[in-house]
Design a protein around this motif. Structure first.
Motif, short mmCIF file in Angstrom:
data_model
loop_
_atom_site.label_atom_id
_atom_site.label_comp_id
_atom_site.label_asym_id
_atom_site.label_seq_id
_atom_site.Cartn_x
_atom_site.Cartn_y
_atom_site.Cartn_z
N ASN A 124 -2.88 1.30 -5.67
CA ASN A 124 -3.91 1.33 -6.39
C ASN A 124 -4.67 -0.15 -6.64
O ASN A 124 -5.85 0.13 -7.21
CB ASN A 124 -4.07 2.33 -7.62
CG ASN A 124 -3.70 3.91 -7.34
OD1 ASN A 124 -4.32 4.38 -6.20
ND2 ASN A 124 -2.78 4.45 -8.06
N LEU A 125 -3.99 -1.05 -6.39
CA LEU A 125 -4.72 -2.26 -6.54
C LEU A 125 -5.95 -2.51 -5.50
O LEU A 125 -5.84 -1.88 -4.39
CB LEU A 125 -3.79 -3.44 -6.34
CG LEU A 125 -2.57 -3.43 -7.27
CD1 LEU A 125 -1.68 -4.73 -6.67
CD2 LEU A 125 -3.08 -3.86 -8.56
N ASP A 126 -7.00 -3.07 -5.78
CA ASP A 126 -8.08 -3.23 -4.80
C ASP A 126 -7.86 -3.89 -3.65
O ASP A 126 -6.81 -4.88 -3.77
CB ASP A 126 -9.27 -3.64 -5.51
CG ASP A 126 -9.41 -4.98 -6.37
OD1 ASP A 126 -8.77 -5.68 -5.53
OD2 ASP A 126 -9.89 -5.18 -7.35
N SER A 127 -8.66 -4.16 -2.65
CA SER A 127 -8.10 -5.00 -1.51
C SER A 127 -8.13 -6.43 -1.69
O SER A 127 -7.61 -7.02 -1.22
CB SER A 127 -9.39 -4.64 -0.39
OG SER A 127 -10.65 -4.76 -0.95
N ALA A 128 -9.08 -6.90 -2.66
CA ALA A 128 -9.12 -8.34 -3.07
C ALA A 128 -7.74 -8.57 -3.44
O ALA A 128 -7.29 -9.99 -3.36
CB ALA A 128 -10.13 -8.72 -3.94
N GLN A 129 -7.09 -7.84 -4.56
CA GLN A 129 -5.73 -8.35 -5.25
C GLN A 129 -4.65 -8.04 -4.11
O GLN A 129 -3.73 -8.71 -4.15
CB GLN A 129 -5.67 -7.18 -6.30
CG GLN A 129 -6.45 -7.45 -7.43
CD GLN A 129 -6.44 -6.16 -8.45
OE1 GLN A 129 -6.33 -5.02 -8.00
NE2 GLN A 129 -6.92 -6.37 -9.82
N LEU A 135 0.74 -1.10 0.03
CA LEU A 135 0.02 0.04 0.19
C LEU A 135 0.97 1.36 -0.21
O LEU A 135 0.36 2.26 -0.29
CB LEU A 135 -0.78 0.10 1.10
CG LEU A 135 -2.12 -1.00 1.19
CD1 LEU A 135 -2.90 -1.09 2.60
CD2 LEU A 135 -2.86 -0.78 -0.12
N ASN A 136 2.18 1.41 0.59
CA ASN A 136 3.01 2.29 0.36
C ASN A 136 3.85 2.25 -0.82
O ASN A 136 4.63 3.37 -0.96
CB ASN A 136 4.05 2.14 1.81
CG ASN A 136 3.19 2.50 2.76
OD1 ASN A 136 2.34 3.40 3.13
ND2 ASN A 136 3.78 1.89 3.98
N ASN A 137 3.66 1.53 -1.84
CA ASN A 137 4.34 1.41 -3.10
C ASN A 137 3.47 2.17 -4.09
O ASN A 137 2.39 1.95 -4.32
CB ASN A 137 4.68 -0.01 -3.39
CG ASN A 137 5.62 -0.07 -4.73
OD1 ASN A 137 5.02 -0.01 -5.89
ND2 ASN A 137 6.71 -0.06 -4.51
N ASP A 138 4.24 3.32 -4.94
CA ASP A 138 3.56 3.87 -5.66
C ASP A 138 2.92 3.20 -6.91
O ASP A 138 1.90 3.63 -7.46
CB ASP A 138 4.44 5.23 -6.16
CG ASP A 138 4.81 6.17 -5.38
OD1 ASP A 138 4.30 6.46 -4.23
OD2 ASP A 138 5.78 6.77 -5.71
N PHE A 139 3.59 2.07 -7.31
CA PHE A 139 3.13 1.10 -8.18
C PHE A 139 1.94 0.41 -8.21
O PHE A 139 1.17 -0.06 -8.99
CB PHE A 139 4.10 0.58 -9.11
CG PHE A 139 5.40 1.36 -9.83
CD1 PHE A 139 4.97 1.80 -10.97
CD2 PHE A 139 6.31 1.63 -9.01
CE1 PHE A 139 6.09 2.74 -11.64
CE2 PHE A 139 7.27 2.50 -9.70
CZ PHE A 139 7.09 2.90 -10.98
N LEU A 140 1.95 -0.04 -6.72
CA LEU A 140 1.02 -1.02 -6.40
C LEU A 140 -0.20 -0.60 -5.30
O LEU A 140 -1.22 -1.36 -5.14
CB LEU A 140 1.64 -2.07 -5.66
CG LEU A 140 2.72 -2.87 -6.32
CD1 LEU A 140 3.70 -3.76 -5.51
CD2 LEU A 140 2.37 -3.55 -7.62
#
Length: 203
Positions: A90-95, A83-88
């Motif tokens: 925005n993935l949703d909670s399920a992912q 969640l603190n990674n700029d590239f990741l």
């Protein structure tokens, strides 16, 4: 009659939107096998980040998700890192949840190479414990500490490793391979699509 027309329009829009989002997402995470002997001419012409196509060849039957047990503190460490990674982030909670569950543990000794510059990247890492250095041309560029994510570009884009990561102490990392990441993205996208269709059918 108006209700039937509206339902038909909504079904078509949802189907197109879901397919479009899935294709855009999956086109950015496909990678060639990257094994010895694989063709690299296109990469040598221009190294760097680029989107890829062809991931639509994957199907849900290509592989099942393999989950690894871990305690709650490890799950929170991985989740916070993602969640603190700029590239990741925005993935949703399920992912995020599936990535956390599918990461497995690897251990390294002092002086071991975790990543070697020029190699084809195929893994995402989260550092659980220990200390790592990032090097290029024998120069130390920085360090990687507790809970930090690295290697994400290798599973998101078609690129080689641009630096070497070396353990300077004993280290434990959580790892997920690229194909597993692809399957997670595909399956969660298909699940969302099916949920939308089920909802529309119930209207």
């Amino acid at each position: 009659e108006e209700v039937r027309k509206l339902k038909s329009v909504l079904q078509l829009k949802t189907r197109n939107d879901a397919a479009g989002k899935q294709n855009v997402l999956l086109s950015t995470i496909h990678e060639d096998a990257g094994m010895p002997g694989a063709k690299t001419a296109s990469r040598n012409k221009k190294q760097g980040v680029s989107g890829e196509s062809g991931v639509s060849q994957l199907t849900p039957t290509d592989g099942n998700l393999t989950r690894y047990s871990k305690d709650q503190s490890a799950k929170e460490l991985i989740q916070n890192g993602l969640l603190n990674n700029d590239f990741l982030k925005n993935l949703d909670s399920a992912q995020i949840r599936e990535i956390v569950d599918c990461m497995y543990e690897e251990s390294y000794q002092c002086e071991d190479l975790v990543i070697k510059e020029g190699d084809i990247g195929a893994h995402l890492y989260v550092l659980h414990s220990g200390h790592l250095e990032v090097m290029k041309d024998d120069q130390v560029l920085g360090s990687i500490g507790h809970g930090m994510v690295f290697g994400e570009l290798a599973i998101l884009y078609n690129c080689m490793r641009t630096a070497t990561v070396k353990a300077v102490t004993e280290a434990k990392l959580w790892v997920v391979e690229r194909k597993m990441f692809q399957i997670i993205m595909m399956k969660t996208a298909l699940h969302r699509h099916n949920v939308h269709i089920s909802f529309l059918r119930s209207v």
